[in-house]
Write a protein that holds these residues in place. Structure first.
Motif, PDB file in Angstrom:
ATOM      1  N   GLY A 310       0.835  -1.204   0.000  1.00  0.00           N
ATOM      2  CA  GLY A 310       0.000   0.000   0.000  1.00  0.00           C
ATOM      3  C   GLY A 310       0.862   1.243   0.000  1.00  0.00           C
ATOM      4  N   SER A 311       0.443   2.254  -0.738  1.00  0.00           N
ATOM      5  CA  SER A 311       1.234   3.490  -0.717  1.00  0.00           C
ATOM      6  C   SER A 311       0.347   4.706  -0.476  1.00  0.00           C
ATOM      7  CB  SER A 311       1.992   3.653  -2.035  1.00  0.00           C
ATOM      8  OG  SER A 311       1.058   3.617  -3.102  1.00  0.00           O
ATOM      9  N   SER A 312      -0.971   4.549  -0.673  1.00  0.00           N
ATOM     10  CA  SER A 312      -1.822   5.724  -0.478  1.00  0.00           C
ATOM     11  C   SER A 312      -2.003   5.976   1.016  1.00  0.00           C
ATOM     12  CB  SER A 312      -3.181   5.523  -1.150  1.00  0.00           C
ATOM     13  OG  SER A 312      -4.117   4.994  -0.245  1.00  0.00           O
ATOM     14  N   ARG A 313      -2.014   7.231   1.382  1.00  0.00           N
ATOM     15  CA  ARG A 313      -2.119   7.648   2.776  1.00  0.00           C
ATOM     16  C   ARG A 313      -3.346   7.056   3.452  1.00  0.00           C
ATOM     17  NH1 ARG A 313      -0.566  12.105   5.775  1.00  0.00           N
ATOM     18  NH2 ARG A 313      -2.071  12.641   7.399  1.00  0.00           N
ATOM     19  N   LEU A 314      -4.484   7.139   2.739  1.00  0.00           N
ATOM     20  CA  LEU A 314      -5.739   6.676   3.296  1.00  0.00           C
ATOM     21  C   LEU A 314      -5.692   5.177   3.590  1.00  0.00           C
ATOM     22  CD1 LEU A 314      -8.317   8.256   3.939  1.00  0.00           C
ATOM     23  CD2 LEU A 314      -9.335   7.263   1.875  1.00  0.00           C
ATOM     24  N   LEU A 315      -5.117   4.431   2.646  1.00  0.00           N
ATOM     25  CA  LEU A 315      -5.032   2.977   2.775  1.00  0.00           C
ATOM     26  C   LEU A 315      -4.163   2.593   3.984  1.00  0.00           C
ATOM     27  CD1 LEU A 315      -5.912   0.333   1.386  1.00  0.00           C
ATOM     28  CD2 LEU A 315      -3.766   0.381   0.127  1.00  0.00           C
ATOM     29  N   ILE A 316      -3.038   3.292   4.123  1.00  0.00           N
ATOM     30  CA  ILE A 316      -2.104   2.982   5.213  1.00  0.00           C
ATOM     31  C   ILE A 316      -2.732   3.307   6.575  1.00  0.00           C
ATOM     32  CG2 ILE A 316       0.096   3.674   6.263  1.00  0.00           C
ATOM     33  CD1 ILE A 316       0.517   1.868   3.894  1.00  0.00           C
ATOM     34  N   LEU A 317      -3.370   4.481   6.682  1.00  0.00           N
ATOM     35  CA  LEU A 317      -4.026   4.842   7.941  1.00  0.00           C
ATOM     36  C   LEU A 317      -5.186   3.893   8.233  1.00  0.00           C
ATOM     37  CD1 LEU A 317      -3.992   8.764   7.728  1.00  0.00           C
ATOM     38  CD2 LEU A 317      -2.663   7.337   9.287  1.00  0.00           C
ATOM     39  N   GLY A 318      -5.915   3.529   7.189  1.00  0.00           N
ATOM     40  CA  GLY A 318      -7.017   2.579   7.338  1.00  0.00           C
ATOM     41  C   GLY A 318      -6.528   1.222   7.816  1.00  0.00           C
ATOM     42  N   ALA A 319      -5.405   0.792   7.259  1.00  0.00           N
ATOM     43  CA  ALA A 319      -4.836  -0.506   7.650  1.00  0.00           C
ATOM     44  C   ALA A 319      -4.381  -0.472   9.111  1.00  0.00           C
ATOM     45  CB  ALA A 319      -3.667  -0.870   6.735  1.00  0.00           C
ATOM     46  N   ALA A 320      -3.795   0.651   9.526  1.00  0.00           N
ATOM     47  CA  ALA A 320      -3.353   0.779  10.916  1.00  0.00           C
ATOM     48  C   ALA A 320      -4.557   0.696  11.861  1.00  0.00           C
ATOM     49  CB  ALA A 320      -2.603   2.094  11.120  1.00  0.00           C
ATOM     50  N   PHE A 321      -5.661   1.351  11.452  1.00  0.00           N
ATOM     51  CA  PHE A 321      -6.885   1.319  12.255  1.00  0.00           C
ATOM     52  C   PHE A 321      -7.446  -0.104  12.320  1.00  0.00           C
ATOM     53  CE2 PHE A 321     -11.547   1.542  12.544  1.00  0.00           C
ATOM     54  CZ  PHE A 321     -11.688   2.230  13.738  1.00  0.00           C
ATOM     55  N   ALA A 322      -7.517  -0.767  11.155  1.00  0.00           N
ATOM     56  CA  ALA A 322      -8.051  -2.140  11.088  1.00  0.00           C
ATOM     57  C   ALA A 322      -7.213  -3.093  11.935  1.00  0.00           C
ATOM     58  CB  ALA A 322      -8.099  -2.611   9.637  1.00  0.00           C
ATOM     59  N   ALA A 323      -5.882  -2.910  11.887  1.00  0.00           N
ATOM     60  CA  ALA A 323      -4.995  -3.773  12.679  1.00  0.00           C
ATOM     61  C   ALA A 323      -5.300  -3.609  14.161  1.00  0.00           C
ATOM     62  CB  ALA A 323      -3.534  -3.433  12.389  1.00  0.00           C
ATOM     63  N   GLY A 324      -5.492  -2.354  14.604  1.00  0.00           N
ATOM     64  CA  GLY A 324      -5.815  -2.097  16.005  1.00  0.00           C
ATOM     65  C   GLY A 324      -7.136  -2.724  16.410  1.00  0.00           C
ATOM     66  N   LEU A 325      -8.123  -2.595  15.518  1.00  0.00           N
ATOM     67  CA  LEU A 325      -9.450  -3.145  15.768  1.00  0.00           C
ATOM     68  C   LEU A 325      -9.366  -4.667  15.946  1.00  0.00           C
ATOM     69  CD1 LEU A 325     -12.383  -1.907  15.726  1.00  0.00           C
ATOM     70  CD2 LEU A 325     -12.585  -2.824  13.431  1.00  0.00           C
ATOM     71  N   LEU A 326      -8.682  -5.326  15.019  1.00  0.00           N
ATOM     72  CA  LEU A 326      -8.553  -6.792  15.065  1.00  0.00           C
ATOM     73  C   LEU A 326      -7.749  -7.232  16.288  1.00  0.00           C
ATOM     74  CD1 LEU A 326      -7.918  -7.300  11.259  1.00  0.00           C
ATOM     75  CD2 LEU A 326      -9.893  -8.193  12.516  1.00  0.00           C
ATOM     76  N   LEU A 327      -6.647  -6.538  16.544  1.00  0.00           N
ATOM     77  CA  LEU A 327      -5.819  -6.896  17.702  1.00  0.00           C
ATOM     78  C   LEU A 327      -6.604  -6.737  19.000  1.00  0.00           C
ATOM     79  CD1 LEU A 327      -2.375  -5.349  16.734  1.00  0.00           C
ATOM     80  CD2 LEU A 327      -2.773  -7.737  17.387  1.00  0.00           C
ATOM     81  N   GLY A 328      -7.429  -5.697  19.065  1.00  0.00           N
ATOM     82  CA  GLY A 328      -8.233  -5.469  20.261  1.00  0.00           C
ATOM     83  C   GLY A 328      -9.225  -6.590  20.499  1.00  0.00           C
ATOM     84  N   ILE A 329      -9.914  -6.999  19.434  1.00  0.00           N
ATOM     85  CA  ILE A 329     -10.890  -8.088  19.546  1.00  0.00           C
ATOM     86  C   ILE A 329     -10.187  -9.373  19.962  1.00  0.00           C
ATOM     87  CG2 ILE A 329     -12.491  -9.565  18.242  1.00  0.00           C
ATOM     88  CD1 ILE A 329     -13.227  -7.066  16.580  1.00  0.00           C
ATOM     89  N   ILE A 330      -9.053  -9.661  19.297  1.00  0.00           N
ATOM     90  CA  ILE A 330      -8.290 -10.871  19.620  1.00  0.00           C
ATOM     91  C   ILE A 330      -7.904 -10.841  21.096  1.00  0.00           C
ATOM     92  CG2 ILE A 330      -6.066 -12.050  19.260  1.00  0.00           C
ATOM     93  CD1 ILE A 330      -6.270 -11.134  16.278  1.00  0.00           C
ATOM     94  N   ASN A 331      -7.407  -9.692  21.561  1.00  0.00           N
ATOM     95  CA  ASN A 331      -6.897  -9.576  22.920  1.00  0.00           C
ATOM     96  C   ASN A 331      -7.969  -9.829  23.982  1.00  0.00           C
ATOM     97  OD1 ASN A 331      -4.793  -9.109  24.712  1.00  0.00           O
ATOM     98  ND2 ASN A 331      -5.394  -6.979  24.965  1.00  0.00           N
ATOM     99  N   VAL A 332      -9.126  -9.163  23.852  1.00  0.00           N
ATOM    100  CA  VAL A 332     -10.193  -9.325  24.848  1.00  0.00           C
ATOM    101  C   VAL A 332     -10.706 -10.764  24.872  1.00  0.00           C
ATOM    102  CG1 VAL A 332     -12.536  -8.662  25.501  1.00  0.00           C
ATOM    103  CG2 VAL A 332     -10.913  -6.917  24.782  1.00  0.00           C
ATOM    104  N   LEU A 333     -11.000 -11.313  23.686  1.00  0.00           N
ATOM    105  CA  LEU A 333     -11.511 -12.683  23.623  1.00  0.00           C
ATOM    106  C   LEU A 333     -10.480 -13.657  24.176  1.00  0.00           C
ATOM    107  CD1 LEU A 333     -13.253 -12.818  20.130  1.00  0.00           C
ATOM    108  CD2 LEU A 333     -14.337 -12.899  22.380  1.00  0.00           C
ATOM    109  N   PHE A 334      -9.219 -13.377  23.851  1.00  0.00           N
ATOM    110  CA  PHE A 334      -8.142 -14.270  24.237  1.00  0.00           C
ATOM    111  C   PHE A 334      -8.013 -14.361  25.747  1.00  0.00           C
ATOM    112  CE2 PHE A 334      -3.852 -15.563  24.902  1.00  0.00           C
ATOM    113  CZ  PHE A 334      -3.761 -16.589  23.989  1.00  0.00           C
ATOM    114  N   ILE A 335      -7.978 -13.187  26.398  1.00  0.00           N
ATOM    115  CA  ILE A 335      -7.853 -13.171  27.858  1.00  0.00           C
ATOM    116  C   ILE A 335      -9.078 -13.820  28.504  1.00  0.00           C
ATOM    117  CG2 ILE A 335      -7.880 -11.595  29.842  1.00  0.00           C
ATOM    118  CD1 ILE A 335      -5.811  -9.928  28.468  1.00  0.00           C
TER     119      ILE A 335
END
Length: 406
Positions: A310-335
């Protein structure tokens, strides 16, 4: 209404007192790390010292987390939490005094970093073991999502909060930090836990079970598998995030390296929102939770690979947001799953190992990321780590369907 009724069952005075104590602790941690940077600049003024102090904060965790988990199981959540917070209070009061008499030099900064890093890590297993001792199984997922909300919220707002406090109070910020830790100690001492916590004091009969230490984990293959999974996941996430994001920012964002904090904030925001989503999601069986964790980590592997092309600004920021969202869900369910699968007398130890698999692996993940970046490019770093996440997830999915454990 039904919702109001359910809410009142979850949010008892007890639970509110506990979460208030947690909030104070997480904010103290943020304030400390910001103050530490200014201490270092005051004391010696070298960036090299800063990175070695950061390492000094992480290293004791590796040794202390399993010990702290063991202590939590032995002494019980209540004693460990109040004891740990009490020691933290003494440490911060002494730091306020040391700063007041201008005894700050590179040695004191270093010693305090080791002690603060160690004590704050030692409190973690008890904090997360307290959750199942406070709320009933049905509210476990909700309670863990509140924990996630508090920790992510303080990560996001912490630096801002610290900036305001230091701007307004300058050196009195140390006094505030010391007082805050005493307030947290007072709050934790008021919390009443469910009776289960008395287990550590039970006479000989069940002592054997309690004595049955870390070896008992090997009787729970699903737990070991999950802990192995979280270790690999964290290896593939921590380094690419902390070491890789600055490079991504330099390549893709107009602000250059300074855009790195924007990427981290997007990830933090994603995690914060995920806590709200999952806190309101209906509770699942362990098996369903595990499958949702695996689906999210497949998606995370795919999102990681966006950073490689990815090189577009929007895509990169969106991916960072999506990664946080997924990591958060994984973390809560996991614990939540870990707390539900673990027998009472092992919860502290398992939480200790869980943090060892995340916080403890930081230096290893940084090192591996450095090696990969030296050998390959940034885009290959995300392909390799994203691919590894997808690979381990598929292995576990296959295993779970074969053995039908889930």
């Amino acid at each position: 209404s039904m919702f109001e009724n359910k809410r009142s069952q979850f949010l008892s005075v007890n639970v509110i007192i506990f979460f208030s104590g947690c909030t104070i602790l997480f904010l103290i941690s943020q304030l400390y790390s910001v103050l530490q940077v200014s201490l270092i600049m005051k004391g010696a003024g070298s960036v090299l010292l800063l990175s070695s102090v950061m390492t000094a904060m992480v290293v004791p965790r590796i040794f202390l987390l399993p010990v702290a988990g063991f202590l939590t199981d032995k002494a019980g959540v209540s004693r460990t939490l109040t004891g740990g917070t009490g020691i933290l209070g003494i440490l911060l009061v002494s730091l306020a005094v040391v700063n007041q008499v201008n005894a700050v030099n590179k040695y004191t900064v270093f010693i305090y970093a080791v002690l603060f890093g160690g004590i704050s890590a030692a409190i973690l297993p008890a904090l997360y073991s307290a959750v199942p001792a406070l709320v009933s199984g049905g509210n476990l997922q909700k309670a863990n999502s509140v924990m996630q909300f508090i920790s992510q919220g303080s990560l996001l707002a912490g630096p801002l909060f610290a900036g305001i406090v230091i701007g307004k109070m300058s050196d009195n910020a140390y006094v505030l930090m010391a007082l805050a830790s005493i307030a947290a100690l007072f709050l934790f001492s008021r919390v009443k836990y469910k009776e289960k916590q008395g287990q550590a004091e039970v006479p000989e009969g069940s002592r054997a079970a309690v004595q049955g230490s870390y070896k008992d984990l090997f009787k729970l293959p699903v737990l070991l598998l999950l802990l192995g999974f979280t270790a690999i996941l964290n290896l593939c996430v921590i380094g690419p995030q902390q070491v890789g994001f600055p490079v991504v920012a330099m390549n893709c964002l107009t602000e250059g390296v300074d855009g790195y904090t924007k990427l981290l904030s997007m990830t933090g925001l994603g995690s914060l929102i995920s806590a709200v989503i999952i806190g309101n999601m209906k509770r699942r069986e362990n098996g369903q939770s595990i499958r949702l964790i695996l689906r999210c980590s497949l998606a995370l592997g795919a999102v990681w690979s966006i950073f490689s092309f990815g090189s577009s600004r929007l895509l990169i920021l969106g991916a960072a947001f999506a990664a946080g969202l997924l990591l958060g869900i994984i973390n809560v369910l996991f614990i939540t799953v870990l707390q539900q699968l673990t027998p009472d007398f092992l919860v502290g130890r398992v939480m200790g190992i869980q943090f060892l698999c995340s916080a403890g692996l930081q230096p290893v993940s940084y090192m591996l990321t450095g090696v990969v970046l030296n050998q390959f490019s940034i885009s290959q770093l995300y392909l390799i780590s994203g691919g590894s996440i997808i690979l381990i997830t598929i292995v576990i999915l296959v295993y779970s369907y074969k053995s039908n454990t889930m």
